[in-house]
Design an enzyme around this catalytic site. Structure first.
Site, PDB file in Angstrom:
ATOM      1  N   ASP A  22      -1.133  -0.359   6.673  1.00  0.00           N
ATOM      2  CA  ASP A  22      -2.021  -1.963   6.690  1.00  0.00           C
ATOM      3  C   ASP A  22      -0.626  -2.575   6.306  1.00  0.00           C
ATOM      4  O   ASP A  22       0.693  -2.229   6.134  1.00  0.00           O
ATOM      5  CB  ASP A  22      -2.369  -1.844   5.373  1.00  0.00           C
ATOM      6  N   GLU A  23      -0.281  -4.002   6.745  1.00  0.00           N
ATOM      7  CA  GLU A  23       0.675  -4.731   5.443  1.00  0.00           C
ATOM      8  C   GLU A  23       1.695  -4.518   6.827  1.00  0.00           C
ATOM      9  O   GLU A  23       3.093  -4.572   6.144  1.00  0.00           O
ATOM     10  CB  GLU A  23       0.794  -4.755   4.820  1.00  0.00           C
TER      11      GLU A  23
HETATM   12  C1  TNX Z   1      -2.844  -4.402  -1.203  1.00  0.00           C
HETATM   13  S1  TNX Z   1      -5.097  -3.183   0.590  1.00  0.00           S
HETATM   14  C2  TNX Z   1      -2.286  -3.425  -0.142  1.00  0.00           C
HETATM   15  C3  TNX Z   1      -1.543  -2.325  -1.111  1.00  0.00           C
HETATM   16  C4  TNX Z   1      -1.371  -2.748  -2.329  1.00  0.00           C
HETATM   17  C5  TNX Z   1      -2.611  -3.503  -2.758  1.00  0.00           C
HETATM   18  C6  TNX Z   1      -2.298  -3.679  -4.525  1.00  0.00           C
HETATM   19  C7  TNX Z   1      -3.404  -2.349   1.485  1.00  0.00           C
HETATM   20  C8  TNX Z   1      -4.136  -1.923   2.681  1.00  0.00           C
HETATM   21  N1  TNX Z   1      -2.877  -2.153   1.290  1.00  0.00           N
HETATM   22  O1  TNX Z   1      -0.001  -1.732  -0.567  1.00  0.00           O
HETATM   23  O2  TNX Z   1      -1.011  -1.621  -3.359  1.00  0.00           O
HETATM   24  O3  TNX Z   1      -2.467  -4.333  -1.541  1.00  0.00           O
HETATM   25  O4  TNX Z   1      -3.673  -4.751  -4.465  1.00  0.00           O
END
Ligand code: TNX
Length: 529
Positions: A339-340
């Site tokens: 993710d991200e």
């Molecule tokens: C998004 S959703 C993230 C997390 C954060 C979260 C906080 C996702 C896969 N990654 O790294 O903790 O939002 O709501």
């Protein structure tokens, strides 16, 4: 010892007041669950409930727990049930092989075939309570229903007065989805083995069968990796806000996995990569493209770190980590994050995922990852976990067309770390506020536009821990939304009805009070006191 004294000594706090109050009114008028109504208050809602009016079974000092002769697994479920019932009832409740259909019987024969692999049939007559299933997992699910039919005080850790009356009736029940998950982020703030076990016990009550542990992130690495010891020695030494952090030794981690398994919950470990890796990058300079280790990070930003995609040592590192994690993991899945990855270019991300997926396979596991990893075209066996905020998600529809089955964790519905409303002290709000009705009112089978219902493998409720530091705070965000998501994952859509659900949820609070669960008393729910 009076029940009140027991409760006080155990420091149940708020629960104590509730118990005394309930006790006081119960003699005048039954303000809390009567045996007849408990059949209507099961969470998650069962497939079918048929009351036997006027019939009930009362646990007594001579009650035994009979389990399927010859089955070690059925016996283990029997011991688990005895473990729940003995402290509060004070009864011996011996667990013995038997199939008489009297007492409490946990049998692996004679269930309605509709129960399938994880369902059960529960019959309560004047002679006893008989749970029939095809597997121990089914018996375990039936035991959770049986608990909910008993007065809430049965959950107490000290002896209570009873009587322990169970309403007569039949429950036929089985899950809608195979994956009924809860995720806990132990990286942003560390949660001890005992805190995680406490959460495991809470999710088991709602028939959740997967615990996804988010073990690594920018702020901390929480699982001992023997071949890369600095990951925990250094990378596990702090957390959000600069606290002491912590990590699980492999032995502690095995203990957690076994504790979950005894509750028919499979642990899915997540090693998040290539982003969310600052703790690893800080522990080993050679994992950085410039060879310089960044400082540890205790803030709550995301998307700034990346493993060095071009270096061979990155894949030696990932291979070692996945080997050790796979060896600790009896379950089928390893979660590789993904993710991200904002600090990784798209071509690098694809290259990375293409190199890592075969490593997962090499260690005998199936990959699962946050939905971004479908960009890299993983095989259909890999399970994408959708966390988006929109119901339009062409990537998910395309992955399903290639044969993938998807776990749904939409951030606007299933993220337990979103604030309930503007006044909620804990939690974040980037995906909006999520009160109990928001968490409950969506249909996983028809949520993503154009995604076939049978492409949904299940539902999971993630709890990110940027803002929570202990069990009380964890519970405040998880309850009552976790049971809402658990119901979406278990119950047939035909049972879905907010006005009925909120009444069943309110009845659960009697149990949370006894268990000392620090739930949020949302004004949307008609709590009974
Ligand atoms: C998004 S959703 C993230 C997390 C954060 C979260 C906080 C996702 C896969 N990654 O790294 O903790 O939002 O709501």
């Amino acid at each position: 010892m009076l029940p009140q004294q027991g409760a006080r000594r155990r420091g149940l706090g708020r629960a104590l007041t509730a118990l005394v109050f309930a006790g006081a009114v119960a003699t005048a008028a039954p303000a809390h669950a009567t045996p007849e109504t408990s059949l209507q208050h099961i969470v998650p809602a069962p497939v079918a409930v048929t009351p036997r009016p006027g019939v009930s079974f009362t646990l007594g000092a001579d009650t035994k727990i009979h389990t399927q002769p010859g089955s070690v697994e059925a016996r283990q479920v029997g011991e688990y049930l005895a473990g729940v019932l003995r402290p509060s009832t004070g009864y011996r409740l011996p667990v013995v092989p038997g199939a008489s259909g009297r007492h409490i019987s946990l049998l692996l024969v004679g269930a309605d075939p509709a129960v399938g692999a994880e369902g059960y049939q529960l019959d309560v007559t004047g002679r006893g309570a008989v749970i029939r299933a095809r597997t121990a997992a089914g018996l375990f699910a039936g035991v959770q229903t049986f608990r909910q039919l008993l007065p809430a005080e049965v959950e107490a850790k000290t002896r209570q007065r009873g009587p322990w009356v169970v309403p007569g009736g039949r429950v036929l029940d089985y899950p809608r989805y195979a994956h009924r998950g809860a995720m806990l982020d132990v990286a942003r703030h560390f949660f001890s083995v005992d805190e995680v076990k406490r959460y495991i016990d809470q999710i088991a009550l709602y028939k959740v069968n997967r615990l996804h542990l988010h073990l690594t992130d920018d702020q901390g690495w929480r699982l001992e990796i023997k071949s890369w010891p600095n990951l925990t020695a250094h990378g596990g030494s702090t957390e959000v806000g600069g606290g002491p952090g912590g990590y699980y030794t492999q032995e502690q981690y095995r203990d957690l996995v076994a504790y979950a398994a005894a509750r028919h919950i499979t642990v899915i470990p997540e090693i998040d990569m290539p982003g969310h890796t600052n703790a690893a990058l800080s522990s080993y300079p050679e994992l950085n493209c410039d060879g310089v280790a960044p400082p540890l990070y205790t803030g709550i930003d995301v998307g700034f770190s990346s493993l060095c995609i071009a270096k061979d040592i990155t894949y030696e590192f990932v291979d070692d980590v996945l080997r050790e994690v796979a060896a600790l993991t009896p379950g089928e899945y390893l979660h590789i994050g993904g993710d991200e990855a904002h600090a990784t270019t798209d071509p690098d991300f694809d290259l990375f995922i293409d190199k890592v997926l075969p490593l997962v396979e090499k260690h005998g596991k199936t990959a699962t990852g946050w939905h971004e990893f479908v960009k890299a075209g993983p095989p259909a066996s890999a399970v994408p976990q959708f966390w988006g905020t929109k119901t339009v998600a062409p990537d998910m529809v395309a992955a399903a067309a290639r044969g993938s089955r998807i776990v749904l964790s939409p951030a606007t519905k299933a993220y337990l770390d979103m604030k309930y409303d503007a006044n909620t002290k804990l939690g974040l709000s980037w995906a909006g506020y999520t009160d109990v009705q928001d968490a409950y009112d969506w249909n996983p089978g028809a949520y993503i536009e154009g995604l076939p219902a049978d492409a949904v493998r299940g539902v999971e409720a993630p709890l990110w821990s940027e803002t929570i530091t202990n069990s009380a705070e964890l519970e405040f965000l998880a309850f009552p939304r976790l049971p809402a998501i658990a119901e979406l994952a278990w119950s047939p859509w035909s049972t879905h009805d907010w006005d009925r659900f909120k009444v069943r949820l309110a009845a659960q609070a009697d149990r949370w009070d006894v268990l000392g669960v620090n739930y949020y008393a949302s004004p949307q729910v008609p709590w009974r006191r």
